[in-house]
Design an enzyme around this catalytic site. Structure first.
Site, PDB file in Angstrom:
ATOM      1  N   TYR A  15       0.843  -1.198   0.000  1.00 41.26           N
ATOM      2  CA  TYR A  15       0.000   0.000   0.000  1.00 41.26           C
ATOM      3  C   TYR A  15       0.880   1.251   0.000  1.00 41.26           C
ATOM      4  O   TYR A  15       0.671   2.181  -0.790  1.00 41.26           O
ATOM      5  CB  TYR A  15      -0.935  -0.032   1.213  1.00 41.26           C
ATOM      6  CG  TYR A  15      -1.688   1.249   1.434  1.00 41.26           C
ATOM      7  CD1 TYR A  15      -2.693   1.653   0.555  1.00 41.26           C
ATOM      8  CD2 TYR A  15      -1.393   2.071   2.514  1.00 41.26           C
ATOM      9  CE1 TYR A  15      -3.378   2.844   0.750  1.00 41.26           C
ATOM     10  CE2 TYR A  15      -2.068   3.258   2.714  1.00 41.26           C
ATOM     11  CZ  TYR A  15      -3.054   3.638   1.835  1.00 41.26           C
ATOM     12  OH  TYR A  15      -3.727   4.822   2.022  1.00 41.26           O
ATOM     13  N   GLU A  37     -11.191   5.452   5.585  1.00 43.25           N
ATOM     14  CA  GLU A  37     -10.589   6.238   6.683  1.00 43.25           C
ATOM     15  C   GLU A  37     -11.578   6.376   7.837  1.00 43.25           C
ATOM     16  O   GLU A  37     -11.191   6.291   8.998  1.00 43.25           O
ATOM     17  CB  GLU A  37     -10.116   7.605   6.190  1.00 43.25           C
ATOM     18  CG  GLU A  37      -8.939   7.564   5.240  1.00 43.25           C
ATOM     19  CD  GLU A  37      -7.636   7.060   5.844  1.00 43.25           C
ATOM     20  OE1 GLU A  37      -7.531   6.896   7.084  1.00 43.25           O
ATOM     21  OE2 GLU A  37      -6.702   6.824   5.070  1.00 43.25           O
ATOM     22  N   TRP A  45      -4.830   0.830  10.578  1.00 38.61           N
ATOM     23  CA  TRP A  45      -4.991   0.861   9.124  1.00 38.61           C
ATOM     24  C   TRP A  45      -4.760  -0.531   8.539  1.00 38.61           C
ATOM     25  O   TRP A  45      -5.400  -0.915   7.571  1.00 38.61           O
ATOM     26  CB  TRP A  45      -4.054   1.905   8.509  1.00 38.61           C
ATOM     27  CG  TRP A  45      -4.267   2.055   7.042  1.00 38.61           C
ATOM     28  CD1 TRP A  45      -3.372   1.771   6.056  1.00 38.61           C
ATOM     29  CD2 TRP A  45      -5.463   2.492   6.364  1.00 38.61           C
ATOM     30  NE1 TRP A  45      -3.936   2.012   4.820  1.00 38.61           N
ATOM     31  CE2 TRP A  45      -5.218   2.463   4.990  1.00 38.61           C
ATOM     32  CE3 TRP A  45      -6.722   2.911   6.814  1.00 38.61           C
ATOM     33  CZ2 TRP A  45      -6.172   2.820   4.042  1.00 38.61           C
ATOM     34  CZ3 TRP A  45      -7.676   3.278   5.863  1.00 38.61           C
ATOM     35  CH2 TRP A  45      -7.392   3.223   4.501  1.00 38.61           C
TER      36      TRP A  45
END
Length: 184
Positions: A15, A37, A45
């Protein structure tokens, strides 16, 4: 190859190396990151990245027109979906945010045009050293406040700044990270 210090898993590294901080101008992708988010609030995350494909499936490929039409029955089924974060407030906010997203598109022609105005139309390029990365900025405060005024939820300033970093509104790769130079 030196990179930022936060990616620790294979998924995080992929990512970081391919997506994080790359300027995004596709409204569907912007809706995806705004949703993810918000879903990440209170979680890591890495957890959200592991569930990303499930989110894409559960939320109609992040097509805001489709998500805006989700019924109470559909939201109830999503509460049973172990592939996503089963939080009623987050699921509800994704649907209401899709409706607000469509209203922004209608008003500004695109969500892209709207959101990039908060940084003057081009990425803010910071030269971070590591400990100087803020959780929020004046720009994320302004974006958060305006999104909330438009009916968006799970868009506090910290979430907005993470969104801004993710979609390249700001380049917060460390100055020593190879991606910092690549995203010039």
């Amino acid at each position: 190859m030196k990179r930022c210090g936060w990616p620790s898993t294979e998924l995080d590294i992929a990512y970081h190396d391919k997506e994080w901080g790359v300027p995004v101008h596709d409204d569907r992708v912007l809706f995806e990151f705004l949703t993810l988010e918000g879903a990440q609030a209170g979680l890591s995350w890495s957890t959200i990245l592991r569930k990303r494909e499930n989110y894409r499936r559960a939320f109609a490929g992040f097509d805001p027109k489709k998500v805006a039409r989700f019924t109470p029955e559909k939201k109830k089924r999503l509460m049973q979906d172990e592939g996503i974060v089963r939080n009623r407030l987050k699921i509800d906010s994704t649907v209401s945010n899709a409706r607000a997203f469509l209203a922004v598109q209608k008003e500004f022609g695109s969500f892209d045009r709207y959101v990039w105005a908060f940084v003057g139309g081009k990425p803010r390029r910071n030269a971070r050293k590591g400990r100087d990365i803020p959780a929020r900025t004046v720009e994320s405060d302004a974006l958060s406040k305006d999104l909330q005024k438009r009916g968006f939820r799970f868009v506090g300033s910290t979430i907005c700044y993470a969104f801004m970093q993710a979609v390249g509104l700001v380049n917060d790769h460390l100055a020593t990270c190879y991606r910092y130079r690549e995203l010039k």
